[in-house]
Design a protein around this motif. Structure first.
Motif, PDB file in Angstrom:
ATOM      1  N   THR A 121      41.016  15.075  22.927  1.00 30.39           N
ATOM      2  CA  THR A 121      40.864  13.641  23.192  1.00 30.39           C
ATOM      3  C   THR A 121      39.538  13.097  22.656  1.00 30.39           C
ATOM      4  OG1 THR A 121      42.204  13.991  25.143  1.00 30.39           O
ATOM      5  CG2 THR A 121      41.053  11.901  25.020  1.00 30.39           C
ATOM      6  N   ALA A 122      38.486  13.922  22.730  1.00 33.58           N
ATOM      7  CA  ALA A 122      37.160  13.466  22.294  1.00 33.58           C
ATOM      8  C   ALA A 122      37.111  13.198  20.787  1.00 33.58           C
ATOM      9  CB  ALA A 122      36.094  14.487  22.691  1.00 33.58           C
ATOM     10  N   LEU A 123      38.063  13.751  20.044  1.00 29.96           N
ATOM     11  CA  LEU A 123      38.102  13.483  18.598  1.00 29.96           C
ATOM     12  C   LEU A 123      38.528  12.045  18.330  1.00 29.96           C
ATOM     13  CD1 LEU A 123      39.734  16.801  17.374  1.00 29.96           C
ATOM     14  CD2 LEU A 123      37.382  16.056  16.937  1.00 29.96           C
ATOM     15  N   ASP A 124      39.302  11.468  19.258  1.00 26.90           N
ATOM     16  CA  ASP A 124      39.739  10.072  19.137  1.00 26.90           C
ATOM     17  C   ASP A 124      38.784   9.125  19.843  1.00 26.90           C
ATOM     18  OD1 ASP A 124      42.096  10.164  17.730  1.00 26.90           O
ATOM     19  OD2 ASP A 124      43.362  10.476  19.490  1.00 26.90           O
ATOM     20  N   ASP A 125      38.252   9.604  20.958  1.00 27.63           N
ATOM     21  CA  ASP A 125      37.544   8.726  21.888  1.00 27.63           C
ATOM     22  C   ASP A 125      36.207   9.386  22.259  1.00 27.63           C
ATOM     23  OD1 ASP A 125      36.613   7.390  24.103  1.00 27.63           O
ATOM     24  OD2 ASP A 125      38.502   7.411  25.198  1.00 27.63           O
ATOM     25  N   PRO A 126      35.107   8.916  21.672  1.00 24.08           N
ATOM     26  CA  PRO A 126      33.802   9.559  21.884  1.00 24.08           C
ATOM     27  C   PRO A 126      33.379   9.606  23.354  1.00 24.08           C
ATOM     28  CG  PRO A 126      33.676   7.919  20.120  1.00 24.08           C
ATOM     29  CD  PRO A 126      35.031   7.762  20.754  1.00 24.08           C
ATOM     30  N   ALA A 127      34.008   8.771  24.212  1.00 26.23           N
ATOM     31  CA  ALA A 127      33.621   8.772  25.629  1.00 26.23           C
ATOM     32  C   ALA A 127      34.332   9.869  26.420  1.00 26.23           C
ATOM     33  CB  ALA A 127      33.933   7.413  26.255  1.00 26.23           C
ATOM     34  N   ALA A 128      35.267  10.580  25.786  1.00 30.60           N
ATOM     35  CA  ALA A 128      36.059  11.585  26.514  1.00 30.60           C
ATOM     36  C   ALA A 128      35.330  12.934  26.580  1.00 30.60           C
ATOM     37  CB  ALA A 128      37.428  11.744  25.846  1.00 30.60           C
ATOM     38  N   VAL A 129      34.098  12.887  27.081  1.00 33.05           N
ATOM     39  CA  VAL A 129      33.276  14.099  27.145  1.00 33.05           C
ATOM     40  C   VAL A 129      32.881  14.384  28.595  1.00 33.05           C
ATOM     41  CG1 VAL A 129      32.418  13.934  24.786  1.00 33.05           C
ATOM     42  CG2 VAL A 129      31.241  12.698  26.596  1.00 33.05           C
ATOM     43  N   PRO A 130      32.536  15.642  28.929  1.00 34.79           N
ATOM     44  CA  PRO A 130      32.216  15.983  30.320  1.00 34.79           C
ATOM     45  C   PRO A 130      31.025  15.170  30.825  1.00 34.79           C
ATOM     46  CG  PRO A 130      32.463  17.963  28.960  1.00 34.79           C
ATOM     47  CD  PRO A 130      32.439  16.794  28.023  1.00 34.79           C
ATOM     48  N   PRO A 131      30.920  14.983  32.161  1.00 37.97           N
ATOM     49  CA  PRO A 131      31.841  15.518  33.170  1.00 37.97           C
ATOM     50  C   PRO A 131      33.119  14.676  33.280  1.00 37.97           C
ATOM     51  CG  PRO A 131      30.082  14.275  34.235  1.00 37.97           C
ATOM     52  CD  PRO A 131      29.775  14.270  32.762  1.00 37.97           C
ATOM     53  N   PHE A 132      34.269  15.354  33.466  1.00 39.84           N
ATOM     54  CA  PHE A 132      35.533  14.633  33.663  1.00 39.84           C
ATOM     55  C   PHE A 132      36.528  15.506  34.422  1.00 39.84           C
ATOM     56  CE2 PHE A 132      36.056  16.406  29.227  1.00 39.84           C
ATOM     57  CZ  PHE A 132      37.164  17.206  29.426  1.00 39.84           C
ATOM     58  N   VAL A 133      37.575  14.842  34.920  1.00 43.39           N
ATOM     59  CA  VAL A 133      38.738  15.561  35.440  1.00 43.39           C
ATOM     60  C   VAL A 133      39.749  15.621  34.299  1.00 43.39           C
ATOM     61  CG1 VAL A 133      40.763  15.324  36.953  1.00 43.39           C
ATOM     62  CG2 VAL A 133      38.461  15.068  37.897  1.00 43.39           C
ATOM     63  N   GLY A 134      40.278  16.800  34.014  1.00 43.04           N
ATOM     64  CA  GLY A 134      41.244  16.960  32.926  1.00 43.04           C
ATOM     65  C   GLY A 134      42.639  17.230  33.468  1.00 43.04           C
ATOM     66  N   LEU A 135      43.622  16.545  32.903  1.00 42.28           N
ATOM     67  CA  LEU A 135      45.022  16.807  33.248  1.00 42.28           C
ATOM     68  C   LEU A 135      45.750  17.167  31.955  1.00 42.28           C
ATOM     69  CD1 LEU A 135      47.376  16.764  35.353  1.00 42.28           C
ATOM     70  CD2 LEU A 135      47.777  14.389  34.646  1.00 42.28           C
ATOM     71  N   GLY A 139      54.690  21.093  27.335  1.00 40.30           N
ATOM     72  CA  GLY A 139      55.977  21.740  27.548  1.00 40.30           C
ATOM     73  C   GLY A 139      55.852  23.085  28.238  1.00 40.30           C
ATOM     74  N   GLY A 140      54.685  23.704  28.123  1.00 42.27           N
ATOM     75  CA  GLY A 140      54.520  25.042  28.688  1.00 42.27           C
ATOM     76  C   GLY A 140      53.548  25.114  29.855  1.00 42.27           C
ATOM     77  N   HIS A 141      52.712  24.090  30.039  1.00 43.45           N
ATOM     78  CA  HIS A 141      51.638  24.184  31.026  1.00 43.45           C
ATOM     79  C   HIS A 141      51.375  22.859  31.730  1.00 43.45           C
ATOM     80  CE1 HIS A 141      50.517  28.155  29.561  1.00 43.45           C
ATOM     81  NE2 HIS A 141      50.867  27.680  28.385  1.00 43.45           N
ATOM     82  N   SER A 142      50.933  22.955  32.965  1.00 41.50           N
ATOM     83  CA  SER A 142      50.461  21.779  33.700  1.00 41.50           C
ATOM     84  C   SER A 142      49.225  22.216  34.470  1.00 41.50           C
ATOM     85  CB  SER A 142      51.513  21.295  34.700  1.00 41.50           C
ATOM     86  OG  SER A 142      52.748  21.110  34.048  1.00 41.50           O
ATOM     87  N   LEU A 143      48.078  21.673  34.094  1.00 45.63           N
ATOM     88  CA  LEU A 143      46.819  22.086  34.718  1.00 45.63           C
ATOM     89  C   LEU A 143      46.008  20.856  35.108  1.00 45.63           C
ATOM     90  CD1 LEU A 143      45.381  24.692  32.141  1.00 45.63           C
ATOM     91  CD2 LEU A 143      46.704  25.204  34.182  1.00 45.63           C
ATOM     92  N   LEU A 144      45.404  20.938  36.301  1.00 45.45           N
ATOM     93  CA  LEU A 144      44.452  19.923  36.731  1.00 45.45           C
ATOM     94  C   LEU A 144      43.108  20.628  36.873  1.00 45.45           C
ATOM     95  CD1 LEU A 144      44.265  16.923  37.664  1.00 45.45           C
ATOM     96  CD2 LEU A 144      44.767  17.711  39.976  1.00 45.45           C
ATOM     97  N   LEU A 145      42.102  20.130  36.141  1.00 50.76           N
ATOM     98  CA  LEU A 145      40.822  20.838  36.068  1.00 50.76           C
ATOM     99  C   LEU A 145      39.657  19.904  36.325  1.00 50.76           C
ATOM    100  CD1 LEU A 145      41.873  21.960  32.619  1.00 50.76           C
ATOM    101  CD2 LEU A 145      41.247  23.755  34.212  1.00 50.76           C
ATOM    102  N   ASP A 146      38.569  20.476  36.844  1.00 55.95           N
ATOM    103  CA  ASP A 146      37.304  19.752  36.858  1.00 55.95           C
ATOM    104  C   ASP A 146      36.454  20.342  35.734  1.00 55.95           C
ATOM    105  OD1 ASP A 146      35.200  18.086  37.656  1.00 55.95           O
ATOM    106  OD2 ASP A 146      34.316  19.699  38.873  1.00 55.95           O
ATOM    107  N   VAL A 147      35.931  19.469  34.875  1.00 55.44           N
ATOM    108  CA  VAL A 147      35.140  19.934  33.725  1.00 55.44           C
ATOM    109  C   VAL A 147      33.738  19.328  33.811  1.00 55.44           C
ATOM    110  CG1 VAL A 147      35.032  20.095  31.200  1.00 55.44           C
ATOM    111  CG2 VAL A 147      37.263  20.066  32.348  1.00 55.44           C
ATOM    112  N   PRO A 148      32.800  20.021  34.477  1.00 52.41           N
ATOM    113  CA  PRO A 148      31.437  19.494  34.575  1.00 52.41           C
ATOM    114  C   PRO A 148      30.701  19.538  33.234  1.00 52.41           C
ATOM    115  CG  PRO A 148      31.638  21.597  35.756  1.00 52.41           C
ATOM    116  CD  PRO A 148      33.004  21.244  35.278  1.00 52.41           C
ATOM    117  N   ALA A 149      31.057  20.517  32.372  1.00 56.90           N
ATOM    118  CA  ALA A 149      30.427  20.643  31.050  1.00 56.90           C
ATOM    119  C   ALA A 149      31.388  21.415  30.163  1.00 56.90           C
ATOM    120  CB  ALA A 149      29.100  21.404  31.163  1.00 56.90           C
ATOM    121  N   TRP A 150      31.304  21.234  28.833  1.00 57.39           N
ATOM    122  CA  TRP A 150      32.123  22.051  27.944  1.00 57.39           C
ATOM    123  C   TRP A 150      31.833  23.525  28.229  1.00 57.39           C
ATOM    124  CZ3 TRP A 150      35.759  19.232  26.454  1.00 57.39           C
ATOM    125  CH2 TRP A 150      35.603  18.003  25.800  1.00 57.39           C
TER     126      TRP A 150
END
Ligand code: KG4
Ligand code: ZN
Length: 345
Positions: A121-135, A139-150
């Motif tokens: 996402t950060a390749l399209d949107d420079p603001a999509a950088v940590p800290p963030f919640v990632g969803l 087709g194969g995975h569903s993950l909800l994550l907390d990303v304080p830093a890369w």
């Protein structure tokens, strides 16, 4: 730095050039060839996927290089999806990337596909950088994550059974809409009456606090069964198709939005990054953005091109892990789950 990424984990053959350092890295070229041989089987056939990657990968890499006006010698780093994925399909990409790295003497880094979705996402949107919640919903995975830093990932929740995209695919073929199900179910749902079918919202109301087992986890199989029963009970399934699609999609969206908002509250984040093929779903994006706006948080979703599997996100994750490649980290180090830096919250 010019990084060449290769992705062959499932049914997209992709190569991309990403140039720059860290969060300033941008896509220079990205070629994605979606294999259409699987549609008739209503699912990906692993052996057919491997064979199609084998014939497509060489030309796809050449196109990515020529699109970036680069020669192979101009590539500073190779990055390849190492897992998870179809083993034969992965092997094609990994073998090819090893060949390129050997021929040029440049480093090669193995990338975990799901970590790469977080970077996409950060390749399209420079603001999509940590800290963030990632969803990450694919087709194969569903993950909800907390990303304080890369490089640091706290796994909050995941699916107990079917992935969200898989549920869209199953409901798509159940309703006779075709494969993959996501885009066709979404299109049908637009015509559907939201009041006709109300399906269960799995794991939404039983557990109300962080620490309760299902507070962040997802489950799709009960919802899928409910749709099967509704189809069987319908007196006119053809006419009900759009309403069934709408009822199903509304249930999925409510669950995803509620759990993501819970994560934003629990982790104190103001940004949510969406990734994976299901991130293409416009109704999901709109509902998520509206719910987050009420919390003063923002949604960052990739363009449809970078939502589904692509090599640009692999190259971007490779740039992050470039130091590992230089220090001679073995290629297989990142393939095992959990991915590097991932801990269960
Ligand atoms: O990330 P992706 O391209 O491949 C995997 O790693 O699985 O995701 C593919 C999944 C498929 O299950 C597809 O049905 C779903 O993403 N998908 C969608 C939409 N477009 C693709 N699901 C819901 N709505 C969509 N518009
Ligand atoms: Zn994916």
């Amino acid at each position: 730095m010019n990084a060449l990424g290769i992705e062959t984990s499932c049914d997209e053959t992709s190569a991309a050039i990403v140039a720059g350092e860290g969060d300033a890295a941008r896509v220079v070229s990205c070629v994605i060839l979606s294999q259409d041989v699987h549609a008739v089987y209503k699912g990906v056939v692993p052996e057919l996927a491997s064979r199609a990657h084998l014939t497509a990968l060489g030309p796809v890499v050449d196109r990515a290089l020529s699109g970036a006006r680069l020669d192979l010698e101009d590539v500073d780093l190779f990055a390849v999806t190492e897992g998870p994925g179809l083993i034969g399909a992965l092997l094609v990409g990994v073998s090819y990337a090893k060949g390129l790295a050997l021929a040029t003497g440049r480093p090669l880094v193995g990338v975990h596909h799901l970590e790469a979705h977080l970077f996409g996402t950060a390749l399209d949107d420079p603001a999509a950088v940590p800290p963030f919640v990632g969803l990450i919903v694919s087709g194969g995975h569903s993950l909800l994550l907390d990303v304080p830093a890369w490089g640091t990932y706290r796994l909050l929740g995941e699916t107990r059974d079917d992935a969200v995209g898989e549920a869209f695919d199953k409901v798509g073929s159940l309703l006779g809409l075709g494969y993959p199900g996501g885009p066709v179910v979404e299109k049908a749902a637009r015509e559907g009456d939201p009041a006709r079918f109300t399906f269960p919202r799995p794991m939404l109301h039983s557990h109300q606090r962080p620490g309760d087992g299902d507070y962040f986890d997802l489950s799709m199989s009960g919802l899928k069964t409910a749709v099967i029963h509704a189809v069987r009970a319908s007196e006119n399934p053809a006419a009900d198709t759009v309403h069934l699609a709408r009822g199903f999609q509304d249930a999925v969206i409510e669950v995803l939005v509620t759990k993501t908002v819970r994560a934003v509250d629990a982790c104190g984040r103001s940004r949510v990054v969406l990734g994976g093929g299901v991130a293409c779903n416009r109704a999901l994006r709109e509902a998520m953005a509206a719910a987050l706006a009420r919390k003063g948080a923002t949604l960052h979703a990739p363009s449809p091109r970078l939502s589904t599997d692509n090599a640009a996100m692999i190259a971007r994750a490779g740039i992050f892990h470039a130091r590992d490649a230089e220090s001679g980290r073995a290629l297989d180090a990142s393939a095992r789950l959990p991915f590097p830096g991932l801990v269960r919250a």
